[in-house]
Design a protein around this motif. Structure first.
Motif, PDB file in Angstrom:
ATOM      1  N   THR B 118       0.828  -1.204   0.000  1.00 10.57           N
ATOM      2  CA  THR B 118       0.000   0.000   0.000  1.00 10.57           C
ATOM      3  C   THR B 118       0.862   1.255   0.000  1.00 10.57           C
ATOM      4  OG1 THR B 118      -1.714  -1.173   1.212  1.00 10.57           O
ATOM      5  CG2 THR B 118      -1.804   1.223   1.244  1.00 10.57           C
ATOM      6  N   GLN B 119       1.814   1.293   0.923  1.00 14.18           N
ATOM      7  CA  GLN B 119       2.641   2.496   1.033  1.00 14.18           C
ATOM      8  C   GLN B 119       3.469   2.716  -0.223  1.00 14.18           C
ATOM      9  OE1 GLN B 119       2.178   4.695   3.324  1.00 14.18           O
ATOM     10  NE2 GLN B 119       0.695   3.325   4.243  1.00 14.18           N
ATOM     11  N   PHE B 120       3.974   1.622  -0.808  1.00 15.09           N
ATOM     12  CA  PHE B 120       4.811   1.733  -1.995  1.00 15.09           C
ATOM     13  C   PHE B 120       4.040   2.401  -3.133  1.00 15.09           C
ATOM     14  CE2 PHE B 120       6.419   0.108  -6.045  1.00 15.09           C
ATOM     15  CZ  PHE B 120       7.737   0.526  -5.951  1.00 15.09           C
ATOM     16  N   PHE B 121       2.851   1.885  -3.417  1.00 17.84           N
ATOM     17  CA  PHE B 121       2.109   2.412  -4.561  1.00 17.84           C
ATOM     18  C   PHE B 121       1.442   3.743  -4.267  1.00 17.84           C
ATOM     19  CE2 PHE B 121       2.251  -2.099  -5.902  1.00 17.84           C
ATOM     20  CZ  PHE B 121       2.913  -1.883  -7.096  1.00 17.84           C
ATOM     21  N   ARG B 122       1.209   4.001  -2.987  1.00 20.09           N
ATOM     22  CA  ARG B 122       0.567   5.262  -2.641  1.00 20.09           C
ATOM     23  C   ARG B 122       1.560   6.419  -2.748  1.00 20.09           C
ATOM     24  NH1 ARG B 122      -2.489   7.855   1.890  1.00 20.09           N
ATOM     25  NH2 ARG B 122      -0.683   7.494   3.184  1.00 20.09           N
ATOM     26  N   ASN B 123       2.825   6.080  -2.610  1.00 22.13           N
ATOM     27  CA  ASN B 123       3.832   7.130  -2.616  1.00 22.13           C
ATOM     28  C   ASN B 123       4.682   7.112  -3.884  1.00 22.13           C
ATOM     29  OD1 ASN B 123       3.429   8.387   0.106  1.00 22.13           O
ATOM     30  ND2 ASN B 123       3.672   6.250   0.671  1.00 22.13           N
ATOM     31  N   SER B 124       4.122   6.529  -4.961  1.00 19.49           N
ATOM     32  CA  SER B 124       4.846   6.538  -6.237  1.00 19.49           C
ATOM     33  C   SER B 124       4.151   7.497  -7.185  1.00 19.49           C
ATOM     34  CB  SER B 124       4.836   5.140  -6.853  1.00 19.49           C
ATOM     35  OG  SER B 124       5.375   4.207  -5.964  1.00 19.49           O
ATOM     36  N   PRO B 125       4.918   8.218  -7.999  1.00 21.54           N
ATOM     37  CA  PRO B 125       4.281   9.088  -8.998  1.00 21.54           C
ATOM     38  C   PRO B 125       3.515   8.238 -10.001  1.00 21.54           C
ATOM     39  CG  PRO B 125       6.645   9.519  -8.806  1.00 21.54           C
ATOM     40  CD  PRO B 125       6.372   8.283  -8.043  1.00 21.54           C
ATOM     41  N   TRP B 126       2.333   8.689 -10.366  1.00 19.75           N
ATOM     42  CA  TRP B 126       1.482   7.906 -11.247  1.00 19.75           C
ATOM     43  C   TRP B 126       2.140   7.677 -12.609  1.00 19.75           C
ATOM     44  CZ3 TRP B 126      -4.442   8.763 -10.508  1.00 19.75           C
ATOM     45  CH2 TRP B 126      -4.734   8.806  -9.147  1.00 19.75           C
ATOM     46  N   LEU B 127       2.817   8.726 -13.093  1.00 17.05           N
ATOM     47  CA  LEU B 127       3.425   8.614 -14.411  1.00 17.05           C
ATOM     48  C   LEU B 127       4.529   7.557 -14.431  1.00 17.05           C
ATOM     49  CD1 LEU B 127       3.488   9.643 -17.265  1.00 17.05           C
ATOM     50  CD2 LEU B 127       5.068  11.439 -16.563  1.00 17.05           C
ATOM     51  N   VAL B 128       5.296   7.504 -13.338  1.00 16.06           N
ATOM     52  CA  VAL B 128       6.363   6.502 -13.262  1.00 16.06           C
ATOM     53  C   VAL B 128       5.758   5.099 -13.232  1.00 16.06           C
ATOM     54  CG1 VAL B 128       8.363   5.730 -11.956  1.00 16.06           C
ATOM     55  CG2 VAL B 128       7.810   8.156 -12.053  1.00 16.06           C
ATOM     56  N   LEU B 129       4.662   4.958 -12.502  1.00 17.62           N
ATOM     57  CA  LEU B 129       3.987   3.660 -12.460  1.00 17.62           C
ATOM     58  C   LEU B 129       3.515   3.258 -13.853  1.00 17.62           C
ATOM     59  CD1 LEU B 129       1.823   3.803  -9.199  1.00 17.62           C
ATOM     60  CD2 LEU B 129       3.834   2.397  -9.655  1.00 17.62           C
ATOM     61  N   PRO B 226      -5.185  11.815 -18.795  1.00 15.78           N
ATOM     62  CA  PRO B 226      -4.392  12.308 -19.933  1.00 15.78           C
ATOM     63  C   PRO B 226      -2.932  11.881 -19.864  1.00 15.78           C
ATOM     64  CG  PRO B 226      -5.841  14.021 -19.157  1.00 15.78           C
ATOM     65  CD  PRO B 226      -5.948  12.903 -18.160  1.00 15.78           C
ATOM     66  N   LEU B 227      -2.480  11.415 -18.686  1.00 13.03           N
ATOM     67  CA  LEU B 227      -1.106  10.911 -18.588  1.00 13.03           C
ATOM     68  C   LEU B 227      -0.849   9.802 -19.606  1.00 13.03           C
ATOM     69  CD1 LEU B 227      -0.552  10.600 -14.727  1.00 13.03           C
ATOM     70  CD2 LEU B 227       0.571  12.199 -16.264  1.00 13.03           C
ATOM     71  N   VAL B 228      -1.901   9.036 -19.937  1.00 11.33           N
ATOM     72  CA  VAL B 228      -1.692   7.885 -20.826  1.00 11.33           C
ATOM     73  C   VAL B 228      -1.278   8.328 -22.222  1.00 11.33           C
ATOM     74  CG1 VAL B 228      -3.345   6.485 -19.538  1.00 11.33           C
ATOM     75  CG2 VAL B 228      -4.095   7.702 -21.595  1.00 11.33           C
ATOM     76  N   SER B 229      -1.528   9.603 -22.567  1.00  3.24           N
ATOM     77  CA  SER B 229      -1.131  10.070 -23.898  1.00  3.24           C
ATOM     78  C   SER B 229       0.393  10.022 -24.043  1.00  3.24           C
ATOM     79  CB  SER B 229      -1.643  11.491 -24.124  1.00  3.24           C
ATOM     80  OG  SER B 229      -0.983  12.379 -23.252  1.00  3.24           O
ATOM     81  N   ILE B 230       1.087  10.174 -22.915  1.00  5.64           N
ATOM     82  CA  ILE B 230       2.551  10.178 -22.951  1.00  5.64           C
ATOM     83  C   ILE B 230       3.096   8.805 -23.357  1.00  5.64           C
ATOM     84  CG2 ILE B 230       4.624  10.562 -21.558  1.00  5.64           C
ATOM     85  CD1 ILE B 230       2.976  12.484 -19.885  1.00  5.64           C
ATOM     86  N   ILE B 231       2.355   7.755 -23.013  1.00 10.30           N
ATOM     87  CA  ILE B 231       2.835   6.429 -23.355  1.00 10.30           C
ATOM     88  C   ILE B 231       2.154   5.909 -24.614  1.00 10.30           C
ATOM     89  CG2 ILE B 231       3.560   5.845 -21.028  1.00 10.30           C
ATOM     90  CD1 ILE B 231       0.935   4.270 -20.769  1.00 10.30           C
ATOM     91  N   GLY B 232       1.639   6.821 -25.430  1.00 13.29           N
ATOM     92  CA  GLY B 232       1.199   6.449 -26.765  1.00 13.29           C
ATOM     93  C   GLY B 232      -0.213   5.923 -26.882  1.00 13.29           C
ATOM     94  N   VAL B 233      -1.071   6.242 -25.922  1.00 18.54           N
ATOM     95  CA  VAL B 233      -2.473   5.856 -26.046  1.00 18.54           C
ATOM     96  C   VAL B 233      -3.226   7.042 -26.661  1.00 18.54           C
ATOM     97  CG1 VAL B 233      -4.540   5.157 -24.796  1.00 18.54           C
ATOM     98  CG2 VAL B 233      -2.300   4.329 -24.063  1.00 18.54           C
ATOM     99  N   ASN B 234      -4.095   6.758 -27.624  1.00 19.07           N
ATOM    100  CA  ASN B 234      -4.792   7.840 -28.325  1.00 19.07           C
ATOM    101  C   ASN B 234      -5.970   8.376 -27.526  1.00 19.07           C
ATOM    102  OD1 ASN B 234      -3.326   8.456 -30.579  1.00 19.07           O
ATOM    103  ND2 ASN B 234      -4.158   6.718 -31.733  1.00 19.07           N
ATOM    104  N   ASP B 235      -5.676   9.008 -26.435  1.00 17.24           N
ATOM    105  CA  ASP B 235      -6.747   9.582 -25.617  1.00 17.24           C
ATOM    106  C   ASP B 235      -7.012  11.005 -26.097  1.00 17.24           C
ATOM    107  OD1 ASP B 235      -4.560  11.012 -24.665  1.00 17.24           O
ATOM    108  OD2 ASP B 235      -5.592  11.331 -22.750  1.00 17.24           O
TER     109      ASP B 235
END
Lengths: 248, 286
Positions: B118-129, B226-235
């Motif tokens: 829980t703590q690991f994923f709660r304290n990770s930047p979403w984009l890095v994940l 909209p973060l997913v646009s960075i990894i090439g998803v056509n949002d």
């Protein structure tokens, strides 16, 4: 060990219980026969509630022995369910399930725990609700009921499991004086039906009226016990006398 | 105000302190005519102002007509964002509830591991994940000769569901611990097993407590899609960029992004408004 009805249904032998370094029970010994009603009284902090919670294995004990119908309560190998089928418990704060109706509260344990037939359980639940004089409240939620009504539902919920012994932990302590009476009447009815009852209570008049035996606890030991007539009118121990003089 | 009129002989009364200001009804808060009108006027002004500027060069089409022209394409992209948010939320919630329950496990190792995850994923930047999921999950998996493809958007859904899971886990832990111990004790004395107490008594009672936070989390998640646009998803974000480069006009930049922002606002604002309503409703009674 098999239990026969001529033996005590609940038996405590030299029970010791501590919370950390605080010794709450310091050698409690008492026997309850089937059909008996006993009242445990005493100042707050004297271990009354802990005592009856131990009978139901809600608290464990450090030494001594507690048996219910021959079942060793403190045995780590004990199947808790077999104990809980025999012992019902009612709490000061009612502890009804707020997300369920009165009827569902009463029906839940027999269906989920005992896996009994729903229709039979419902018929029995409705009878129990009538017995605690709450006909018409079957579909109400606990939040819509008064404290006294909630407490009677809690009693019906416990009875739905067909216990042999009922434990009452200061069940009227959170109620106002008017509703105390309706709960006490319910307990009185139960006792009259022959239910074995162990009550922790502050209602001295009630204890005198209903109990077969009254136990006075102070600082983790039973100071004095006896039938209510002798206990209340002719207490021997100075601590009992002092306690009674303060509240009677 | 009758109360304020002094009455002869009346004693000073200390009124009980008002802990919370009286809340406005939902409709007043959400669709306050003034705030909404002001907002709409602001939007309109920003959208129309460049359009007037265009009058100087009449051979170019107006900003509004270009926006309308691109609207169906952008709407498809936005629909994709909504789909990703719903799927991530569903997966994240399911995993989060389980993880939250494990966080209050009586078994210490289970509790510790659940806490750590829980703590690991709660304290990770979403984009890095998100990047991590893209790199970690293969393009396709072969199971018994059949190839199951893993397109980018599914990886994105999984990547976004991880922080949702972690937040949900914390909400659940808090909600479970907030249920009075008397509920556990009375259920226990009725013979319920620990698992039964959890599923039949405790978890149903946590729903009300978790609901406002859960909805808030959904709004936050949607705004993060909209973060997913960075990894090439056509949002919607990727499509907006594509539209802008296709038009090749600098004066379109601000109106178009504002246009997309307003979509997110219109989608998310009612959710947060209802969340506030629920918070008020459930904070009153225990």
């Amino acid at each position: 060990m098999t239990w026969t009805p001529d033996q005590p249904i609940v038996s405590l032998r030299d029970v010791h219980k501590s919370f950390g370094t605080v010794e709450v029970l310091r050698g409690i010994t008492l026997d309850v026969m089937k059909g008996e009603v006993i009242c445990i009284i005493g100042p707050s902090g004297s271990g009354k509630s802990t005592l009856i919670r131990c009978i139901n294995a809600l608290n464990d004990i450090q030494s001594g022995s507690i048996t219910v119908e021959g079942l060793e309560v403190n045995d780590p190998k004990l199947d808790k369910l077999s104990l809980r089928k025999k012992v019902g418990m009612v709490f000061q704060q009612y502890n009804l399930f707020p997300h369920k109706t009165v009827l569902q509260n009463v029906m839940m344990a027999p269906i989920k725990v005992l896996r009994q037939n729903r229709a039979e359980v419902e018929a029995r639940a409705r009878k129990l609700i009538a017995k605690v004089r709450l006909e018409g409240k079957e579909d109400a939620y606990p939040g819509e009921l008064s404290g006294g009504q909630q407490q009677r539902v809690a009693i019906a919920r416990s009875l739905a499991m067909n216990p042999d012994v009922m434990l009452f932990d200061e069940v009227t302590a959170a109620l106002d004086p008017e509703t105390v009476k309706e709960v006490l009447t319910t307990i009185k009815d139960l006792a009259a039906d022959g239910m074995t009852c162990i009550l922790v209570t502050h209602e001295m008049g009630f204890a005198r009226e209903i109990a077969d035996c009254v136990y006075f606890t102070d600082r983790g030991v039973i100071v004095e016990s006896g039938p209510p007539a002798t206990f209340f009118d002719n207490a021997q121990d100075p601590r009992t006398q002092q306690f009674l003089s303060q509240i009677l | 105000m009758a109360r304020k009129t002094p009455v002869r002989g009346q004693m000073a009364v200390l009124h009980p302190m008002r802990i919370r200001a009286d809340a406005l009804p939902l409709a007043d808060r959400m669709f306050n005519l003034w705030t909404l009108t002001a907002l709409m006027l602001a939007f309109a002004a920003v959208l129309i102002a460049p359009a007037f500027a265009q009058d100087a060069a009449p051979e170019k089409p107006g900003v509004i007509s270009i926006l309308l022209e691109w609207t169906p394409t952008l709407a498809k992209g936005f629909g994709f964002n909504v789909l990703i948010s719903i799927l991530s939320m569903a997966i994240g919630t399911a995993m989060g509830v389980v993880l939250g329950v494990l966080q209050v496990s009586p078994l210490r190792p289970v509790r510790s591991i659940a806490w750590l995850v829980t703590q690991f994923f709660r304290n990770s930047p979403w984009l890095v994940l998100l990047f991590y999921c893209i790199l970690l999950i293969p393009f396709q998996i072969e199971v018994f000769g059949t190839t199951i493809p893993f397109p980018g958007w599914i990886k994105a859904v999984l990547g976004l569901s991880l922080p949702v899971m972690a937040y949900m886990s914390e909400y659940m832990r808090g909600a479970i611990l907030s249920i009075p111990t008397g509920q556990w004790e009375s259920a226990e004395s009725l013979g319920f097993s620990r698992r039964q107490i959890m599923t039949d008594v405790i978890l149903p009672q946590t729903v009300k407590r978790v609901l406002p936070s859960w909805m808030n989390l959904y709004a936050v998640l949607t705004m993060a899609t909209p973060l997913v646009s960075i990894i090439g998803v056509n949002d919607v974000m990727a499509l907006t960029r594509a539209a802008l480069s296709a038009e090749g006009r600098v004066d379109l930049l601000i109106p178009m992004y504002l246009y997309i922002l307003s979509w997110f606002f219109i989608y998310c604002y009612p959710i947060s408004a209802v969340t506030r309503l629920l918070e008020r409703k459930y904070s009153v009674k225990l």
